[in-house]
Motif scaffolding. Structure first.
Motif, mmCIF file in Angstrom:
data_model
loop_
_atom_site.group_PDB
_atom_site.id
_atom_site.type_symbol
_atom_site.label_atom_id
_atom_site.label_comp_id
_atom_site.label_asym_id
_atom_site.label_seq_id
_atom_site.Cartn_x
_atom_site.Cartn_y
_atom_site.Cartn_z
ATOM 1 N N SER A 160 -13.064 -1.389 -9.904
ATOM 2 C CA SER A 160 -11.887 -2.256 -9.859
ATOM 3 C C SER A 160 -12.324 -3.709 -9.988
ATOM 4 O O SER A 160 -13.347 -4.112 -9.406
ATOM 5 C CB SER A 160 -11.132 -2.072 -8.543
ATOM 6 O OG SER A 160 -10.475 -0.822 -8.504
ATOM 7 N N THR A 180 -4.780 -1.120 -7.820
ATOM 8 C CA THR A 180 -5.966 -0.286 -7.752
ATOM 9 C C THR A 180 -5.604 1.047 -7.125
ATOM 10 O O THR A 180 -4.487 1.234 -6.639
ATOM 11 C CB THR A 180 -7.081 -0.981 -6.939
ATOM 12 O OG1 THR A 180 -8.314 -0.258 -7.072
ATOM 13 C CG2 THR A 180 -6.724 -1.054 -5.457
ATOM 14 N N ILE A 184 -13.248 3.247 -1.928
ATOM 15 C CA ILE A 184 -12.835 2.267 -2.927
ATOM 16 C C ILE A 184 -13.438 2.547 -4.298
ATOM 17 O O ILE A 184 -14.519 3.119 -4.428
ATOM 18 C CB ILE A 184 -13.200 0.835 -2.483
ATOM 19 C CG1 ILE A 184 -14.717 0.709 -2.275
ATOM 20 C CG2 ILE A 184 -12.442 0.469 -1.211
ATOM 21 C CD1 ILE A 184 -15.167 -0.709 -2.008
ATOM 22 N N ASP A 185 -12.706 2.106 -5.305
ATOM 23 C CA ASP A 185 -13.141 2.210 -6.696
ATOM 24 C C ASP A 185 -14.042 1.017 -7.000
ATOM 25 O O ASP A 185 -13.570 -0.125 -7.071
ATOM 26 C CB ASP A 185 -11.906 2.204 -7.598
ATOM 27 C CG ASP A 185 -12.232 2.278 -9.078
ATOM 28 O OD1 ASP A 185 -13.425 2.313 -9.436
ATOM 29 O OD2 ASP A 185 -11.285 2.297 -9.886
ATOM 30 N N TYR A 220 -16.800 5.941 -6.835
ATOM 31 C CA TYR A 220 -16.078 5.566 -5.620
ATOM 32 C C TYR A 220 -17.084 5.464 -4.480
ATOM 33 O O TYR A 220 -18.087 6.194 -4.461
ATOM 34 C CB TYR A 220 -14.992 6.576 -5.273
ATOM 35 C CG TYR A 220 -13.667 6.274 -5.928
ATOM 36 C CD1 TYR A 220 -12.657 5.601 -5.244
ATOM 37 C CD2 TYR A 220 -13.426 6.634 -7.252
ATOM 38 C CE1 TYR A 220 -11.446 5.308 -5.849
ATOM 39 C CE2 TYR A 220 -12.219 6.344 -7.866
ATOM 40 C CZ TYR A 220 -11.229 5.683 -7.156
ATOM 41 O OH TYR A 220 -10.032 5.379 -7.765
ATOM 42 N N THR A 246 -16.302 3.408 2.662
ATOM 43 C CA THR A 246 -16.477 2.157 3.407
ATOM 44 C C THR A 246 -16.551 2.459 4.902
ATOM 45 O O THR A 246 -15.960 3.431 5.375
ATOM 46 C CB THR A 246 -15.314 1.187 3.137
ATOM 47 O OG1 THR A 246 -14.080 1.783 3.540
ATOM 48 C CG2 THR A 246 -15.244 0.841 1.652
ATOM 49 N N HIS A 284 -11.231 4.196 4.188
ATOM 50 C CA HIS A 284 -10.909 4.002 2.780
ATOM 51 C C HIS A 284 -12.117 4.236 1.878
ATOM 52 O O HIS A 284 -13.251 3.920 2.240
ATOM 53 C CB HIS A 284 -10.351 2.599 2.556
ATOM 54 C CG HIS A 284 -8.994 2.400 3.147
ATOM 55 N ND1 HIS A 284 -8.794 2.077 4.468
ATOM 56 C CD2 HIS A 284 -7.754 2.505 2.598
ATOM 57 C CE1 HIS A 284 -7.502 1.979 4.716
ATOM 58 N NE2 HIS A 284 -6.843 2.237 3.608
ATOM 59 N N LEU A 305 -7.094 4.024 -4.384
ATOM 60 C CA LEU A 305 -8.066 4.381 -3.367
ATOM 61 C C LEU A 305 -7.842 5.817 -2.905
ATOM 62 O O LEU A 305 -6.750 6.371 -3.052
ATOM 63 C CB LEU A 305 -7.962 3.456 -2.146
ATOM 64 C CG LEU A 305 -8.429 2.007 -2.281
ATOM 65 C CD1 LEU A 305 -7.437 1.182 -3.076
ATOM 66 C CD2 LEU A 305 -8.607 1.381 -0.888
ATOM 67 N N TYR A 306 -8.884 6.385 -2.322
ATOM 68 C CA TYR A 306 -8.778 7.631 -1.581
ATOM 69 C C TYR A 306 -8.912 7.314 -0.098
ATOM 70 O O TYR A 306 -9.465 6.268 0.282
ATOM 71 C CB TYR A 306 -9.893 8.599 -1.977
ATOM 72 C CG TYR A 306 -9.764 9.190 -3.358
ATOM 73 C CD1 TYR A 306 -9.049 10.365 -3.569
ATOM 74 C CD2 TYR A 306 -10.375 8.577 -4.457
ATOM 75 C CE1 TYR A 306 -8.945 10.914 -4.840
ATOM 76 C CE2 TYR A 306 -10.267 9.119 -5.730
ATOM 77 C CZ TYR A 306 -9.557 10.290 -5.909
ATOM 78 O OH TYR A 306 -9.436 10.832 -7.168
ATOM 79 N N ASP A 319 0.871 -1.178 0.000
ATOM 80 C CA ASP A 319 0.000 0.000 0.000
ATOM 81 C C ASP A 319 0.906 1.226 0.000
ATOM 82 O O ASP A 319 1.740 1.381 0.890
ATOM 83 C CB ASP A 319 -0.886 0.040 1.249
ATOM 84 C CG ASP A 319 -1.829 -1.143 1.340
ATOM 85 O OD1 ASP A 319 -2.133 -1.743 0.298
ATOM 86 O OD2 ASP A 319 -2.259 -1.466 2.467
#
Length: 244
Positions: A162, A174, A158-159, A143, A146, A156, A176-177, A108
């Protein structure tokens, strides 16, 4: 650090052109080293920010423990690139939840907007801050936020396109933001060791939110690359654009 050539004409002072690449201090990982870097144009405007690491990093990585091993990479001291404060390269020897999605050995790469002291204030009990939603204009298209979060990190985003999330393929890489207390606080490409070992090259678009919360330079793509001549891997946030 890469520096452009000096030039001059007769009876004129030399034109001193500034560096177009800066490197942070090297950090030992595995049997090799990793470091941050920033590229700029001739006007010293940042164009990309990323991490380089030699092939030996992939050897003798930690294998024990369920928690990730975090390596902190300082940004180059000669140049400031808002909103980034530092980068971490987190090695997950056994992956992490959710199982059957991200439970593969992977790295990561966190590009943090907050400093380490601020990160230290994020505890496992910050459920309100983890779950505070972003404003709609700060959430990138397709996006999803979570629930819950991670100490010293945040929550997080998530896309959903993906492959590993959409159910169309397994996790390889992938983007993430991250958020905390309703604010974006990091950008995070994730890449499996298997993909890095394959030495494949990929460039992928990053979908951006309608509006960024902080003034700074933000990427519209990321690149994973291996230079066989130098035995160097790189993970780069590309095409930085200034947003006020």
């Amino acid at each position: 650090m890469m520096v452009l050539t000096l030039s001059c004409t007769k009876n004129e002072d030399p034109i001193v052109e500034l560096p177009t690449e800066y490197e942070g201090q090297k950090v030992a990982i595995g049997d090799g080293f990793a470091w941050s870097y920033v590229k700029t144009d001739a006007n010293q405007t940042p164009t990309s920010i990323g991490i380089r690491f030699d092939g030996a990093v992939m050897d003798d990585l930690p294998t024990e423990g369920l928690l990730p091993t975090e390596f902190t990479l300082a940004l180059p001291s000669e140049i400031s690139v808002a909103p980034y404060d530092h980068i971490t390269m987190d090695w997950n020897a056994h992956g992490h939840p959710p199982m059957m999605v991200y439970d593969l050995p992977h790295f990561d790469f966190h590009f943090y907007f907050m400093n380490e002291a601020e990160r230290d204030q994020i505890t496992p009990f910050d459920s309100v801050e983890f779950n505070k939603p972003l404003a709609p204009e700060n959430l990138a298209p397709l996006y999803a936020e979570t629930p819950g979060g991670v100490p010293r990190m945040g929550a997080h985003i998530i896309d959903v396109t993906s492959p590993e999330i959409a159910g169309t393929g397994k996790f390889t890489h992938t983007f993430l933001y991250g958020k905390y207390n309703g604010e974006l606080n990091f950008l995070e490409p994730m890449v499996t060791k298997e993909f890095l070992d394959s030495k494949e090259h990929v460039e992928k678009e990053i979908r951006q939110p309608e509006k960024w919360m902080e003034e700074g330079f933000y990427p519209n793509a990321y690149r994973i690359h291996y230079d066989s001549n130098e035995d160097l891997h790189s993970l780069t946030l590309m095409n930085l654009q200034k947003f006020d």
